[in-house]
Write a protein that holds these residues in place. Sequence first.
Motif, PDB file in Angstrom:
ATOM      1  N   PRO A   1       1.444  -0.798   0.502  1.00 23.67           N
ATOM      2  CA  PRO A   1      -0.081   0.149   0.053  1.00 23.67           C
ATOM      3  C   PRO A   1       1.033   1.173  -0.110  1.00 23.67           C
ATOM      4  O   PRO A   1       1.813   1.743   1.089  1.00 23.67           O
ATOM      5  N   LEU A   2       0.684   2.149  -1.259  1.00 23.80           N
ATOM      6  CA  LEU A   2       1.668   3.225  -1.292  1.00 23.80           C
ATOM      7  C   LEU A   2       1.226   4.734   0.043  1.00 23.80           C
ATOM      8  O   LEU A   2       2.008   5.351   0.385  1.00 23.80           O
ATOM      9  N   ARG A   3      -0.396   4.070   0.323  1.00 24.46           N
ATOM     10  CA  ARG A   3      -0.963   4.298   1.137  1.00 24.46           C
ATOM     11  C   ARG A   3       0.104   4.583   2.660  1.00 24.46           C
ATOM     12  O   ARG A   3       0.626   5.978   3.151  1.00 24.46           O
TER      13      ARG A   3
ATOM     14  N   VAL B   1       3.332   3.778   2.200  1.00 26.88           N
ATOM     15  CA  VAL B   1       4.233   4.362   2.756  1.00 26.88           C
ATOM     16  C   VAL B   1       4.444   5.981   2.866  1.00 26.88           C
ATOM     17  O   VAL B   1       5.095   6.381   3.796  1.00 26.88           O
ATOM     18  N   ARG B   2       3.728   7.051   2.164  1.00 24.14           N
ATOM     19  CA  ARG B   2       3.311   7.748   2.295  1.00 24.14           C
ATOM     20  C   ARG B   2       2.836   8.495   3.781  1.00 24.14           C
ATOM     21  O   ARG B   2       3.565   9.156   4.884  1.00 24.14           O
TER      22      ARG B   2
ATOM     23  N   ARG C   1       6.268   7.569   5.517  1.00 25.54           N
ATOM     24  CA  ARG C   1       7.038   9.095   5.619  1.00 25.54           C
ATOM     25  C   ARG C   1       6.762  10.210   6.198  1.00 25.54           C
ATOM     26  O   ARG C   1       7.466  10.744   7.518  1.00 25.54           O
TER      27      ARG C   1
ATOM     28  N   GLN D   1       9.975  -1.189   1.817  1.00 24.54           N
ATOM     29  CA  GLN D   1      10.039  -0.505   0.345  1.00 24.54           C
ATOM     30  C   GLN D   1      11.013  -1.440  -0.025  1.00 24.54           C
ATOM     31  O   GLN D   1      11.185  -1.823  -0.852  1.00 24.54           O
TER      32      GLN D   1
ATOM     33  N   LYS E   1       5.786  -5.012  -5.114  1.00 23.00           N
ATOM     34  CA  LYS E   1       5.407  -3.903  -6.480  1.00 23.00           C
ATOM     35  C   LYS E   1       4.036  -3.187  -6.242  1.00 23.00           C
ATOM     36  O   LYS E   1       2.685  -4.027  -6.489  1.00 23.00           O
ATOM     37  N   PRO E   2       4.130  -1.779  -6.401  1.00 23.76           N
ATOM     38  CA  PRO E   2       2.464  -1.741  -6.595  1.00 23.76           C
ATOM     39  C   PRO E   2       1.639  -1.897  -7.969  1.00 23.76           C
ATOM     40  O   PRO E   2       2.403  -2.868  -8.853  1.00 23.76           O
TER      41      PRO E   2
END
Length: 96
Positions: free
Chosen positions: A10-12, A14-15, A18, A73, A79-80
């Motif tokens: 989930p890219l969310r 990771v954001r 950060r 990461q 991968k997405p």
Amino acid sequence: MAPKTEHPMPLRAVRQLRRVRTFYMAGALLWAAAAAWTGRVHPGSRQMWISLLLLAVFTGLLGAASLWLQRLQAAPGRKPAHHAARRAIAPRHANA
């Protein structure tokens, strides 16, 4: 047996990690400055030890968030998903 469906990273998340890591970095810097200032003005006082305790807490949280982000990461094969490929296969509907 491997799972049939692998969920993409989930890219969310990771954001969000950060952002949280940045917050913990700011907290650690703030408490480092507070501990240094309090240690200089009132060495050995309760306020100095509280500042050092909070510095340790924020440093630990920063380390944990950085470790989780690094593991997310570096996960192989996660991968997405490329959703554009699915849309190209889907049948087109005519607009009325």
